[in-house]
Write a protein that holds these residues in place. Structure first.
Motif, PDB file in Angstrom:
ATOM      1  N   LEU A  45     -16.454 -29.074 -11.144  1.00 11.89           N
ATOM      2  CA  LEU A  45     -16.672 -29.225  -9.710  1.00 11.89           C
ATOM      3  C   LEU A  45     -16.671 -30.692  -9.302  1.00 11.89           C
ATOM      4  O   LEU A  45     -16.124 -31.051  -8.251  1.00 11.89           O
ATOM      5  CB  LEU A  45     -17.978 -28.545  -9.297  1.00 11.89           C
ATOM      6  N   ASP A  46     -17.273 -31.546 -10.119  1.00  7.88           N
ATOM      7  CA  ASP A  46     -17.295 -32.971  -9.832  1.00  7.88           C
ATOM      8  C   ASP A  46     -15.876 -33.537  -9.844  1.00  7.88           C
ATOM      9  O   ASP A  46     -15.500 -34.292  -8.932  1.00  7.88           O
ATOM     10  CB  ASP A  46     -18.174 -33.688 -10.862  1.00  7.88           C
ATOM     11  N   ALA A  47     -15.076 -33.157 -10.832  1.00 10.51           N
ATOM     12  CA  ALA A  47     -13.687 -33.650 -10.924  1.00 10.51           C
ATOM     13  C   ALA A  47     -12.861 -33.174  -9.736  1.00 10.51           C
ATOM     14  O   ALA A  47     -12.064 -33.940  -9.174  1.00 10.51           O
ATOM     15  CB  ALA A  47     -13.055 -33.189 -12.235  1.00 10.51           C
ATOM     16  N   GLU A  48     -13.071 -31.934  -9.320  1.00  7.82           N
ATOM     17  CA  GLU A  48     -12.322 -31.398  -8.185  1.00  7.82           C
ATOM     18  C   GLU A  48     -12.695 -32.099  -6.883  1.00  7.82           C
ATOM     19  O   GLU A  48     -11.822 -32.451  -6.082  1.00  7.82           O
ATOM     20  CB  GLU A  48     -12.564 -29.892  -8.063  1.00  7.82           C
ATOM     21  N   LEU A  49     -13.988 -32.313  -6.663  1.00  8.75           N
ATOM     22  CA  LEU A  49     -14.434 -33.028  -5.456  1.00  8.75           C
ATOM     23  C   LEU A  49     -13.885 -34.450  -5.430  1.00  8.75           C
ATOM     24  O   LEU A  49     -13.461 -34.939  -4.380  1.00  8.75           O
ATOM     25  CB  LEU A  49     -15.960 -33.079  -5.396  1.00  8.75           C
ATOM     26  N   GLU A  50     -13.908 -35.103  -6.576  1.00  5.53           N
ATOM     27  CA  GLU A  50     -13.396 -36.470  -6.656  1.00  5.53           C
ATOM     28  C   GLU A  50     -11.906 -36.509  -6.346  1.00  5.53           C
ATOM     29  O   GLU A  50     -11.449 -37.348  -5.572  1.00  5.53           O
ATOM     30  CB  GLU A  50     -13.662 -37.059  -8.047  1.00  5.53           C
ATOM     31  N   ALA A  51     -11.161 -35.577  -6.915  1.00  2.00           N
ATOM     32  CA  ALA A  51      -9.711 -35.555  -6.703  1.00  2.00           C
ATOM     33  C   ALA A  51      -9.342 -35.221  -5.259  1.00  2.00           C
ATOM     34  O   ALA A  51      -8.439 -35.827  -4.686  1.00  2.00           O
ATOM     35  CB  ALA A  51      -9.067 -34.551  -7.656  1.00  2.00           C
ATOM     36  N   GLN A  52     -10.046 -34.278  -4.667  1.00  2.00           N
ATOM     37  CA  GLN A  52      -9.694 -33.826  -3.316  1.00  2.00           C
ATOM     38  C   GLN A  52     -10.302 -34.665  -2.203  1.00  2.00           C
ATOM     39  O   GLN A  52      -9.706 -34.816  -1.136  1.00  2.00           O
ATOM     40  CB  GLN A  52     -10.122 -32.369  -3.123  1.00  2.00           C
ATOM     41  N   HIS A  53     -11.526 -35.167  -2.430  1.00  4.16           N
ATOM     42  CA  HIS A  53     -12.260 -35.802  -1.328  1.00  4.16           C
ATOM     43  C   HIS A  53     -12.821 -37.181  -1.663  1.00  4.16           C
ATOM     44  O   HIS A  53     -13.471 -37.803  -0.823  1.00  4.16           O
ATOM     45  CB  HIS A  53     -13.396 -34.890  -0.870  1.00  4.16           C
ATOM     46  N   GLY A  54     -12.623 -37.631  -2.900  1.00  6.63           N
ATOM     47  CA  GLY A  54     -13.166 -38.926  -3.290  1.00  6.63           C
ATOM     48  C   GLY A  54     -14.679 -38.951  -3.339  1.00  6.63           C
ATOM     49  O   GLY A  54     -15.299 -39.988  -3.124  1.00  6.63           O
TER      50      GLY A  54
END
Length: 169
Positions: A45-54
């Protein structure tokens, strides 16, 4: 004579013949399962949030708490207390959000020594967008893997460890 651990189902741990404490098989599976599930999900979830929303999960939590607060502002010390993060960690998160014009630091009107974090319109828009994507990811990766009965069971179990304010009390 020691009782075999299979005959002690209510004991969370047992002491083996070697004198070393061990959990029962069920307790070990429950604890390790909780830790592994948390680790896997938070990393994904952390990696996805970082990739999509920084944003990190902690960054999203800060934005979400500001969005839900009165006047979309909170003292940094209150943010730290509510998120369970250190004040220095919250300050670093607010620094990065401020660099993106998502949050502004302002003196607290009632206490000149305290600093409030104010959510900007851009911050509120990102909070809404990122929370929506995050909730969908949690639904897919966690809730969709469980039956309704399992969710109810987990809710009852983990509610015991949740602060009363998060339980609606």
């Amino acid at each position: 004579m020691a009782t075999p651990k299979e005959q002690i189902p209510s004991c969370a741990y047992v002491v083996g013949d070697d004198g070393i404490s061990r959990w029962s098989d069920d307790s070990a599976r429950a604890w390790i399962g909780l830790l592994e599930t948390h680790k896997k999900l938070t990393r994904e979830l952390d990696a996805e949030l970082e990739a999509q929303h920084g944003l990190s999960l902690s960054g999203l939590e800060v934005l979400g708490r500001l969005a839900a607060s009165d006047d979309t502002r909170m003292r940094l010390s209150s943010l730290a207390a509510e998120t369970g993060l250190s004040l220095s960690r919250v300050s670093r998160i607010v620094d990065s959000l401020e660099d993106r014009a998502l949050v502004e630091r302002r003196p607290c009107p009632g206490d000149g020594r305290a600093i409030n974090a104010h959510l900007t319109d851009a911050g509120l828009a990102l909070a809404r967008e990122a929370q929506s994507a995050h909730f969908a990811a949690v639904q897919e990766r966690f809730f969709d893997q469980l039956s309704a009965e399992e969710v109810t069971t987990l809710s009852g179990v983990f509610a015991r460890f949740t602060p009363p304010s998060c339980r609606g009390e």
